[in-house]
Design a protein around this motif. Structure first.
Motif, PDB file in Angstrom:
ATOM      1  N   ARG A  81      10.233  -9.979   7.078  1.00 39.06           N
ATOM      2  CA  ARG A  81       9.301 -11.042   7.448  1.00 39.06           C
ATOM      3  C   ARG A  81       9.435 -12.214   6.473  1.00 39.06           C
ATOM      4  O   ARG A  81       9.832 -12.032   5.325  1.00 39.06           O
ATOM      5  CB  ARG A  81       7.847 -10.555   7.399  1.00 39.06           C
ATOM      6  CG  ARG A  81       7.490  -9.553   8.458  1.00 39.06           C
ATOM      7  CD  ARG A  81       7.363 -10.255   9.804  1.00 39.06           C
ATOM      8  NE  ARG A  81       6.869  -9.369  10.826  1.00 39.06           N
ATOM      9  CZ  ARG A  81       7.637  -8.688  11.659  1.00 39.06           C
ATOM     10  NH1 ARG A  81       8.929  -8.765  11.565  1.00 39.06           N
ATOM     11  NH2 ARG A  81       7.113  -7.915  12.585  1.00 39.06           N
ATOM     12  N   SER A  82       9.039 -13.393   6.910  1.00 42.01           N
ATOM     13  CA  SER A  82       9.011 -14.567   6.043  1.00 42.01           C
ATOM     14  C   SER A  82       7.805 -14.472   5.127  1.00 42.01           C
ATOM     15  O   SER A  82       6.719 -14.075   5.548  1.00 42.01           O
ATOM     16  CB  SER A  82       8.908 -15.845   6.876  1.00 42.01           C
ATOM     17  OG  SER A  82      10.012 -15.967   7.721  1.00 42.01           O
ATOM     18  N   LEU A  89       2.784 -12.849   2.974  1.00 40.56           N
ATOM     19  CA  LEU A  89       3.480 -13.059   4.241  1.00 40.56           C
ATOM     20  C   LEU A  89       2.929 -14.276   4.973  1.00 40.56           C
ATOM     21  O   LEU A  89       1.754 -14.607   4.850  1.00 40.56           O
ATOM     22  CB  LEU A  89       3.337 -11.827   5.142  1.00 40.56           C
ATOM     23  CG  LEU A  89       3.978 -10.533   4.671  1.00 40.56           C
ATOM     24  CD1 LEU A  89       3.706  -9.420   5.679  1.00 40.56           C
ATOM     25  CD2 LEU A  89       5.460 -10.695   4.470  1.00 40.56           C
ATOM     26  N   VAL A  93       2.023  -7.768   9.310  1.00 35.90           N
ATOM     27  CA  VAL A  93       2.686  -6.657   9.984  1.00 35.90           C
ATOM     28  C   VAL A  93       1.577  -5.779  10.534  1.00 35.90           C
ATOM     29  O   VAL A  93       0.772  -5.230   9.783  1.00 35.90           O
ATOM     30  CB  VAL A  93       3.586  -5.861   9.014  1.00 35.90           C
ATOM     31  CG1 VAL A  93       4.170  -4.645   9.704  1.00 35.90           C
ATOM     32  CG2 VAL A  93       4.684  -6.741   8.463  1.00 35.90           C
ATOM     33  N   ASP A  97       4.098  -3.923  15.287  1.00 37.20           N
ATOM     34  CA  ASP A  97       5.376  -4.147  14.610  1.00 37.20           C
ATOM     35  C   ASP A  97       5.965  -2.830  14.092  1.00 37.20           C
ATOM     36  O   ASP A  97       7.176  -2.630  14.134  1.00 37.20           O
ATOM     37  CB  ASP A  97       5.197  -5.131  13.452  1.00 37.20           C
ATOM     38  CG  ASP A  97       4.630  -6.459  13.924  1.00 37.20           C
ATOM     39  OD1 ASP A  97       5.125  -6.979  14.936  1.00 37.20           O
ATOM     40  OD2 ASP A  97       3.686  -6.960  13.279  1.00 37.20           O
ATOM     41  N   VAL A 144       8.224  -3.761   3.484  1.00 34.46           N
ATOM     42  CA  VAL A 144       8.144  -5.123   4.010  1.00 34.46           C
ATOM     43  C   VAL A 144       8.798  -6.040   2.986  1.00 34.46           C
ATOM     44  O   VAL A 144       8.394  -6.078   1.823  1.00 34.46           O
ATOM     45  CB  VAL A 144       6.676  -5.546   4.255  1.00 34.46           C
ATOM     46  CG1 VAL A 144       6.611  -6.954   4.822  1.00 34.46           C
ATOM     47  CG2 VAL A 144       5.993  -4.567   5.193  1.00 34.46           C
ATOM     48  N   ARG A 146      11.511  -9.881   2.437  1.00 33.59           N
ATOM     49  CA  ARG A 146      11.990 -11.141   3.011  1.00 33.59           C
ATOM     50  C   ARG A 146      13.415 -11.022   3.538  1.00 33.59           C
ATOM     51  O   ARG A 146      13.839 -11.818   4.360  1.00 33.59           O
ATOM     52  CB  ARG A 146      11.921 -12.246   1.956  1.00 33.59           C
ATOM     53  CG  ARG A 146      10.498 -12.642   1.610  1.00 33.59           C
ATOM     54  CD  ARG A 146      10.499 -13.674   0.519  1.00 33.59           C
ATOM     55  NE  ARG A 146      10.603 -13.013  -0.767  1.00 33.59           N
ATOM     56  CZ  ARG A 146       9.758 -13.183  -1.763  1.00 33.59           C
ATOM     57  NH1 ARG A 146       8.758 -14.013  -1.638  1.00 33.59           N
ATOM     58  NH2 ARG A 146       9.915 -12.539  -2.895  1.00 33.59           N
TER      59      ARG A 146
END
Length: 191
Positions: A81-82, A89, A93, A97, A144, A146
């Protein structure tokens, strides 16, 4: 309302027990999903006649859930994720997801089987509990990050949100003298 449970329901009872529940819970959840029957004489006789079939079906579902749990046990799943420099984030999430990631990896898990009280809003390693059956639950690790490279570094235990990871500075080497000069004459200066 009194109902006869057709399967084990957490915090409520075992299969075959007659329990008292709120009318709305029975009408909106237990009865439509086939998890219970109204507790009357006809349904009690029906349950006793079908008891062996229900117990066999429950045992089969439990063994299937245990097989899936054995395959999932100890696994870690990466979600890219960005995020900002601090690890926050730009979204979150959610259970949806996590289900998509599990499906991509060949596991058929329903969204209602993922216990996620609040969405994940920061990068890092997160434990997520899956309820595969009323008697089978396990925790998986969701990584999680980037990027895939960051996910590998996080899996090794490296923190990506510290000053070292963000600015390339060793936090342990920082001293107060690095930020101001303790010998400076501050009284003579005007602001």
């Amino acid at each position: 309302m009194d109902v006869i449970l057709l399967e084990r329901i957490a915090k409520l009872g075992q299969m075959g027990e007659t329990v008292k529940v709120r009318d709305g819970f029975a009408r909106n959840y237990l009865l439509p999903l086939g998890k219970a029957l109204r507790a009357n004489e006809a349904n009690k006789k029906r349950f006793e006649a079908e008891r062996a079939t229900l117990e066999a079906r429950n045992l089969e579902r439990k063994s299937e859930a245990q097989q899936v749990a054995e395959k999932l046990d100890g696994k870690s799943f990466v979600i890219v994720r960005s995020a900002g420099e601090t690890g926050q984030l730009y979204g979150s999430v959610a259970a949806r997801d996590i289900v998509e990631t599990l499906t991509e990896n060949g596991f058929n898990i329903g969204r209602n089987q993922v216990e996620l009280n609040t969405p994940i809003k920061a990068i890092g390693l997160h434990k997520v509990v899956l309820h595969l059956h009323s008697e089978v639950e396990l925790a998986i690790e969701v990584n999680v990050a980037r990027s895939a490279d960051e996910a590998e570094r996080q899996a090794k235990g490296e923190s990506l949100t510290s000053a070292d990871a963000i600015y390339g500075v060793d936090e342990d080497a920082l001293k107060p003298e690095d930020f101001f000069d303790p010998d400076a004459d501050l009284e003579g200066e005007e602001a």
